[in-house]
Every structure is written in structure tokens, then in C-alpha cells.
Design a protein around this motif. Sequence first.
Motif, mmCIF file in Angstrom:
data_model
loop_
_atom_site.group_PDB
_atom_site.id
_atom_site.type_symbol
_atom_site.label_atom_id
_atom_site.label_comp_id
_atom_site.label_asym_id
_atom_site.label_seq_id
_atom_site.Cartn_x
_atom_site.Cartn_y
_atom_site.Cartn_z
ATOM 1 N N ALA A 66 -6.447 -0.130 -7.003
ATOM 2 C CA ALA A 66 -6.687 1.291 -6.727
ATOM 3 C C ALA A 66 -6.731 1.537 -5.223
ATOM 4 O O ALA A 66 -6.266 2.579 -4.737
ATOM 5 N N GLY A 67 -7.264 0.568 -4.475
ATOM 6 C CA GLY A 67 -7.320 0.681 -3.029
ATOM 7 C C GLY A 67 -5.954 0.661 -2.374
ATOM 8 O O GLY A 67 -5.809 1.060 -1.204
ATOM 9 N N GLN A 68 -4.941 0.227 -3.109
ATOM 10 C CA GLN A 68 -3.567 0.216 -2.593
ATOM 11 C C GLN A 68 -2.889 1.582 -2.699
ATOM 12 O O GLN A 68 -1.734 1.744 -2.300
ATOM 13 N N GLN A 69 -3.614 2.539 -3.235
ATOM 14 C CA GLN A 69 -3.139 3.924 -3.342
ATOM 15 C C GLN A 69 -1.759 4.035 -4.009
ATOM 16 O O GLN A 69 -0.805 4.574 -3.435
ATOM 17 N N PRO A 70 -1.649 3.516 -5.230
ATOM 18 C CA PRO A 70 -0.357 3.638 -5.924
ATOM 19 C C PRO A 70 -0.053 5.096 -6.264
ATOM 20 O O PRO A 70 -0.962 5.913 -6.436
ATOM 21 N N GLN A 71 1.224 5.420 -6.348
ATOM 22 C CA GLN A 71 1.637 6.753 -6.763
ATOM 23 C C GLN A 71 1.512 6.833 -8.281
ATOM 24 O O GLN A 71 1.938 5.916 -8.994
ATOM 25 N N LEU A 72 0.927 7.899 -8.777
ATOM 26 C CA LEU A 72 0.732 8.063 -10.215
ATOM 27 C C LEU A 72 1.745 9.047 -10.782
ATOM 28 O O LEU A 72 1.972 10.109 -10.222
ATOM 29 N N ARG A 73 2.366 8.656 -11.891
ATOM 30 C CA ARG A 73 3.317 9.509 -12.596
ATOM 31 C C ARG A 73 2.983 9.479 -14.089
ATOM 32 O O ARG A 73 2.251 8.613 -14.544
ATOM 33 N N LYS B 110 0.829 -1.201 0.000
ATOM 34 C CA LYS B 110 0.000 0.000 0.000
ATOM 35 C C LYS B 110 0.868 1.258 0.000
ATOM 36 O O LYS B 110 1.668 1.491 0.904
ATOM 37 N N GLY B 111 0.720 2.050 -1.061
ATOM 38 C CA GLY B 111 1.463 3.296 -1.200
ATOM 39 C C GLY B 111 2.916 3.153 -1.573
ATOM 40 O O GLY B 111 3.635 4.152 -1.668
ATOM 41 N N LYS B 112 3.377 1.913 -1.839
ATOM 42 C CA LYS B 112 4.799 1.689 -2.087
ATOM 43 C C LYS B 112 5.146 1.396 -3.553
ATOM 44 O O LYS B 112 6.298 1.133 -3.862
ATOM 45 N N PHE B 113 4.146 1.416 -4.419
ATOM 46 C CA PHE B 113 4.461 1.195 -5.832
ATOM 47 C C PHE B 113 3.808 2.303 -6.661
ATOM 48 O O PHE B 113 2.966 3.057 -6.172
ATOM 49 N N ALA B 114 4.231 2.398 -7.909
ATOM 50 C CA ALA B 114 3.763 3.473 -8.782
ATOM 51 C C ALA B 114 3.362 2.930 -10.143
ATOM 52 O O ALA B 114 3.759 1.825 -10.543
ATOM 53 N N MET B 115 2.588 3.714 -10.854
ATOM 54 C CA MET B 115 2.164 3.327 -12.192
ATOM 55 C C MET B 115 1.858 4.580 -13.015
ATOM 56 O O MET B 115 1.682 5.672 -12.458
ATOM 57 N N ASP B 116 1.812 4.408 -14.314
ATOM 58 C CA ASP B 116 1.493 5.522 -15.205
ATOM 59 C C ASP B 116 0.046 5.939 -14.992
ATOM 60 O O ASP B 116 -0.834 5.098 -14.832
ATOM 61 N N GLU B 117 -0.185 7.234 -15.014
ATOM 62 C CA GLU B 117 -1.535 7.731 -14.773
ATOM 63 C C GLU B 117 -2.482 7.480 -15.950
ATOM 64 O O GLU B 117 -3.689 7.749 -15.840
ATOM 65 N N GLU B 118 -1.949 6.949 -17.055
ATOM 66 C CA GLU B 118 -2.777 6.659 -18.228
ATOM 67 C C GLU B 118 -2.589 5.206 -18.669
ATOM 68 O O GLU B 118 -2.475 4.894 -19.850
ATOM 69 N N GLY C 61 14.945 5.378 -5.941
ATOM 70 C CA GLY C 61 14.402 5.007 -4.641
ATOM 71 C C GLY C 61 13.142 5.749 -4.245
ATOM 72 O O GLY C 61 12.767 5.776 -3.074
ATOM 73 N N GLU C 62 12.459 6.350 -5.228
ATOM 74 C CA GLU C 62 11.233 7.098 -4.946
ATOM 75 C C GLU C 62 10.111 6.174 -4.470
ATOM 76 O O GLU C 62 9.257 6.567 -3.692
ATOM 77 N N PHE C 63 10.125 4.941 -4.966
ATOM 78 C CA PHE C 63 9.179 3.917 -4.548
ATOM 79 C C PHE C 63 9.825 2.549 -4.705
ATOM 80 O O PHE C 63 10.870 2.421 -5.351
#
Length: 335
Positions: A198-205, A165-173, A218-220
Motif C-alpha cells: 500500500a505504501g508503494q501507492q499502486p494505481q487502483l482500477r 512506487k506508483g508504477k504498478f496497478a491492481m484491482d480496487e477490490e 502503457g498506462e503503467f
Amino acid sequence: MKKSFALLTFVLLLNIEAQAQTDLSSLIAGAKNDKEVVWYTTTSAGDNQAIVAGFNKKYPFVKVQVLRSTGEKLRQRVLAETQGGQFFSDVLSVSSMEMGLLKSRNLLQAYEAPEADHYPANARDKEKAFTAIYARNFVIGYNTAMLGEKERPRDWLELLAPFWKGKFAMDEEEFEWFGTLVDYWGREKAGKFIRALAGQQPQLRRGHSLLAQLLAAGEFHAAIVFPFEIEQLKQKGARVDWAAASDPIVTSINVIALSAKAPHANAGKLLINYVLSEEGQTIIKNLSRVPIRPGVKPTIAKLDQSALKIHYVPSDMFRKVAEYEKEFRELFWKK
């Protein structure tokens, strides 16, 4: 008799080769008059610069203007320009999904480059609108400095564990990836997964290149990335890697095409032919990408597509992507 037949065959081959050279010579003459070519592409800046450098070494008389953006934004730009009666792009290289939509709007013109003859039928559009140039795999990349061996994710469902939760990221599209999971898993399983993700609150970039760079910094802990970019970073000493065991590994084909009303059509055709050539595909290979041309193999053994659980983006994805985009935005773009 045999000697006569052999001589005739040899002469025919010479004529074919001479004709091909004449066709290319005519194209080169036209490109010299064009003087420039405008290329709209999703290829990362460093990679398209390498391709342009190779092209300009061979054809120094053509200035290449590159506009690089995401597939969705390039599609929207082309649609907006043409609706306004403006035609700036000569060459387009985006995913097969995006290109399929542009083709359906009559925004491409048929062009079968001489080098396209070397490609299998399934890598070329039936109406000669575009040809595949490289494969893009959507995988889980991770930072090996931040994760121990047992903590590193191997498959998609593992990202639903509380740890992530909150520790991974994905493209916003990431609509194309989501839609292909629906095609592979079915609506029920894919829908349940994407809601839980979506409930895991990924960081979007924005952009997979940025995701890979931030992952290395090391951002995520992990991110949905393209493996060739992870391999490029590894070669520079970054402590990153990617999961090759995921099922499926969604795979999109990047294709290249000539715009319907290309202002510099000859230079555009010359660029397309170069990218499809063995020389152009070798540049793509040396960038740790997965080239499409038969005989040009990936430099990284781990990128061998035959060893991965590949599922290709459906050819008709562009007809459904608006649905997936709407659902994705509602889930991940909550304020």
C-alpha cells in the motif's frame, strides 16, 4: 455365455444413453417454453459472448440475457434482490468464494447437470449446488516495451523495491487475493507485505480486464492480472507478458450454479449443462482460459497448472472476506 453378457451390457448402455437423451429432451422442451435465460456472470464481455454464441447456435430458441459485473457487486445485487422479494437471475457464475457465501444464504438450488458426471469430485459441490468451469490465476503482468528483461518482476516481494512506487496497478477490490496470501504466508508476513505494498501507492482500477488493457496501452509498467487475458492480448500483438515463477500464484475457481428461485429454470439448466459440456469447455479453452473438464487442456503451455506454484483460495474464504475487505480498504482507499 460371453456373448449373452456382452449383449446385455450393450443393451444396458443403450438404455442409459437413451435415458440421458430423454432427460435432455425434456429439458429442451422446458427451455423452449422459458424462451430466455438470465445469466449473472463475472466472465469478461468478449468471453461470455463467445459462450453465448456457441449456446445459441445449438439452442437458438433461448435468448440469453447477460449481466456482467465484479463478483462483489453481483453478490450484493443478488442479496439485495432477494431481500426485496425479487428473483431475476437464473444462472450465476462467480468465484467459489462468492458462491460459497450465496450457498450459505440458501440462494442456490441443487442441480447436477448430466455433463457434471465428467468432472472430478473436487470440482463439484458435495450438495450439488455448483460445478467448477475454469481456473483464474492472479499473477504479475508487465509491459515488455516499458521494461527490460532484468527489470521485469518475477515475484510479489519484488514489487516492494523503490523502482515500483506508483508504477504498478491492481484491482480496487483485490480482497480474495489478499486473503489467500494470509492463508499461504500467515498473518504476520502477509500483513507486513500488504502494508508495504500500500505504501508503494499502486494505481487502483476496477476489473482485471481493464487492468490488462491499460497495461498493454502503457498506462503503467505492471499490474495484478489474470494470465489468460494477457495471453489474449499477446495473440493480438500486444507487448505484454506475465510472471510464471511467483510463489504463490493465488488461484480461484470460477463456478456455475442455478439460482434458488430461477424464473427460467429449464433454460438455466440447459445453459449450465452446455458450459460444462466438452463443447462449452473447448470454447473456454480457445479463449486462453484454463478449463476444468478433464481432457480439455489449456491451449497455452505456460498456463499448465501443474507447472505453477498454485495455492487455491480456501473454500471457507467467504467467512473471512469481510475482515480482509475492511483491512484492504483502510490501506489502499486512503483519501
